[in-house]
Design a protein around this motif. Structure first.
Motif, short mmCIF file in Angstrom:
data_model
loop_
_atom_site.label_atom_id
_atom_site.label_comp_id
_atom_site.label_asym_id
_atom_site.label_seq_id
_atom_site.Cartn_x
_atom_site.Cartn_y
_atom_site.Cartn_z
N LEU A 102 49.74 12.35 7.37
CA LEU A 102 49.19 13.24 6.34
C LEU A 102 47.80 13.73 6.71
CD1 LEU A 102 50.27 11.41 3.04
CD2 LEU A 102 51.10 13.62 3.87
N ILE A 103 47.00 12.84 7.26
CA ILE A 103 45.64 13.20 7.67
C ILE A 103 45.66 14.27 8.74
CG2 ILE A 103 43.57 12.33 8.85
CD1 ILE A 103 44.11 9.62 7.45
N TYR A 104 46.62 14.15 9.67
CA TYR A 104 46.66 15.06 10.81
C TYR A 104 47.75 16.15 10.68
CZ TYR A 104 43.29 12.16 13.28
OH TYR A 104 42.15 11.49 13.65
N ASP A 105 48.12 16.44 9.45
CA ASP A 105 48.99 17.59 9.17
C ASP A 105 50.32 17.57 9.91
OD1 ASP A 105 47.09 18.70 7.40
OD2 ASP A 105 46.06 19.70 9.05
N GLY A 106 50.94 16.40 9.97
CA GLY A 106 52.32 16.33 10.44
C GLY A 106 52.53 16.22 11.94
N ILE A 107 51.50 15.89 12.71
CA ILE A 107 51.69 15.81 14.17
C ILE A 107 52.04 14.40 14.66
CG2 ILE A 107 50.10 17.73 14.53
CD1 ILE A 107 48.08 15.68 15.64
N VAL A 108 51.95 13.40 13.78
CA VAL A 108 52.18 12.01 14.18
C VAL A 108 53.67 11.69 14.12
CG1 VAL A 108 51.65 9.59 13.71
CG2 VAL A 108 49.88 11.34 13.38
N THR A 109 54.24 11.25 15.24
CA THR A 109 55.66 10.94 15.31
C THR A 109 55.87 9.43 15.41
OG1 THR A 109 55.83 10.94 17.72
CG2 THR A 109 55.93 13.08 16.62
N ASP A 110 57.14 9.01 15.44
CA ASP A 110 57.46 7.59 15.59
C ASP A 110 57.08 7.06 16.97
OD1 ASP A 110 58.43 7.51 13.03
OD2 ASP A 110 60.53 7.74 13.61
N ASN A 111 56.77 7.95 17.90
CA ASN A 111 56.35 7.53 19.23
C ASN A 111 54.85 7.23 19.30
OD1 ASN A 111 58.96 8.04 20.25
ND2 ASN A 111 58.47 10.21 20.51
N VAL A 113 51.12 5.55 17.27
CA VAL A 113 50.56 4.57 16.35
C VAL A 113 49.10 4.97 16.12
CG1 VAL A 113 49.81 2.97 18.17
CG2 VAL A 113 50.33 2.08 15.88
N CYS A 114 48.60 4.65 14.94
CA CYS A 114 47.22 5.01 14.60
C CYS A 114 46.41 3.76 14.29
CB CYS A 114 47.19 5.95 13.39
SG CYS A 114 48.04 7.52 13.66
N ALA A 115 45.12 3.80 14.60
CA ALA A 115 44.25 2.66 14.33
C ALA A 115 42.82 3.14 14.15
CB ALA A 115 44.32 1.64 15.47
N GLY A 116 42.08 2.42 13.33
CA GLY A 116 40.67 2.74 13.12
C GLY A 116 40.47 3.66 11.94
N GLY A 117 39.32 4.36 11.95
CA GLY A 117 39.00 5.27 10.86
C GLY A 117 38.28 4.60 9.70
N VAL A 118 37.81 3.36 9.92
CA VAL A 118 37.11 2.62 8.87
C VAL A 118 35.79 2.09 9.43
CG1 VAL A 118 37.21 0.63 7.32
CG2 VAL A 118 39.30 1.92 7.80
N GLY A 119 34.73 2.26 8.67
CA GLY A 119 33.45 1.66 9.05
C GLY A 119 32.71 2.36 10.17
N GLY A 120 33.17 3.56 10.53
CA GLY A 120 32.45 4.29 11.58
C GLY A 120 32.59 3.68 12.95
N GLU A 121 33.66 2.91 13.16
CA GLU A 121 33.88 2.29 14.48
C GLU A 121 35.24 2.73 15.02
OE1 GLU A 121 33.44 -1.92 13.93
OE2 GLU A 121 31.29 -1.82 14.31
N ALA A 146 44.50 11.21 20.74
CA ALA A 146 43.67 12.20 20.06
C ALA A 146 43.01 11.58 18.84
CB ALA A 146 44.53 13.40 19.62
N SER A 147 41.96 12.25 18.39
CA SER A 147 41.33 11.91 17.11
C SER A 147 40.46 13.07 16.69
CB SER A 147 40.49 10.62 17.22
OG SER A 147 39.38 10.83 18.09
N TYR A 148 40.15 13.11 15.42
CA TYR A 148 39.23 14.12 14.92
C TYR A 148 37.82 13.58 15.08
CZ TYR A 148 36.90 17.43 11.83
OH TYR A 148 36.06 18.39 11.32
N GLY A 149 37.10 14.11 16.07
CA GLY A 149 35.80 13.55 16.39
C GLY A 149 35.96 12.17 17.00
N CYS A 150 34.94 11.36 16.88
CA CYS A 150 34.97 9.98 17.39
C CYS A 150 34.57 9.01 16.29
CB CYS A 150 34.01 9.82 18.57
SG CYS A 150 34.49 10.73 20.05
N ALA A 151 35.48 8.13 15.94
CA ALA A 151 35.21 7.06 14.97
C ALA A 151 34.72 7.61 13.63
CB ALA A 151 34.19 6.08 15.56
N ARG A 152 35.24 8.77 13.24
CA ARG A 152 34.84 9.31 11.95
C ARG A 152 35.53 8.56 10.82
NH1 ARG A 152 34.07 15.86 11.89
NH2 ARG A 152 32.81 16.06 13.79
N GLU A 153 34.79 8.33 9.74
CA GLU A 153 35.34 7.65 8.59
C GLU A 153 36.53 8.43 8.03
OE1 GLU A 153 35.53 4.50 5.91
OE2 GLU A 153 34.10 4.74 7.55
N GLY A 154 37.64 7.73 7.84
CA GLY A 154 38.83 8.35 7.27
C GLY A 154 39.72 9.03 8.28
N TYR A 155 39.34 9.00 9.57
CA TYR A 155 40.14 9.64 10.61
C TYR A 155 40.49 8.64 11.71
CZ TYR A 155 39.11 14.13 8.47
OH TYR A 155 39.01 15.18 7.60
#
Length: 198
Positions: A102-111, A113-121, A146-155
């Protein structure tokens, strides 16, 4: 390998040359299966400073909330284009794939995995795969995509999910090379016959 400062390598450092590169045959020039294997001219020597991480098989799954570690010589912030000479690590938790999608507008597939996006790390340009410990063994969880920026909160950062790569990597354990991408067919040349006046 074996050092935490690439500007001033320690006596424990080892270097090797790459003899061959294998790109995943399903790589689509985007984010799907963006993975490559490097065949070394000679193996690294396993020491207290150079260790391995296991490849998870296709049946392994790493649950949401699992704490993982990312390390590397990546940039310290998204506006810095240069690698950092000092090795850093950060702990990040796996996040829900559906929430990440949802955050990345539908580009994340079952292939993936996502991690981070909390605490600015989190990770940044040039950082290394995500790993975690299971029953005293370290496993590769994902390869940074990929990521939106680097270690951004919520991403959270998006990674290629390692278990889906197992069938491609497995021939190495039998001393064989992994499958190569199919060779593109040569372009078809169509001859045009000139017609004279009827």
């Amino acid at each position: 390998m074996g050092t935490n400062n690439i500007d001033y390598p320690s006596s424990n450092a080892q270097t090797r040359t790459v003899s061959q590169r294998f790109i995943h045959p399903s790589y689509d020039n985007g984010l799907n299966f963006a993975a490559a294997l490097l065949k070394l001219s000679t193996p690294f020597t396993i020491t207290n400073y150079v260790r391995t991480a296991c490849v998870p098989n296709a049946q392994m799954d790493f649950a949401v909330g699992k704490t993982c570690t990312a390390a590397g010589w990546g940039s310290r912030n998204e506006y810095d284009p240069y690698v950092n000479p000092i090795l850093y690590e950060v702990n990040v938790d796996i996040t829900s794939r559906s929430t990440c999608d949802l955050i990345y507008d539908g580009i994340v597939t079952d292939n993936m995995v996502c991690a981070g996006g909390v605490g600015g790390e989190g990770i940044c340009h040039g950082d290394s795969p995500l790993v975690t410990k299971v029953d005293s063994k370290w496993y590769v969880v994902g390869i940074p995509l990929a990521s939106y920026g680097c270690a951004r909160e919520g991403y959270p950062a998006i990674y290629q999910y390692a278990p889906v790569l197992y069938d491609w990597i497995e021939p190495i354990f039998r001393g064989e090379d992994p499958p190569l991408p199919p060779t593109p067919a040569p372009p078809v040349s169509t001859a045009v016959k000139e017609h004279g006046p009827d």
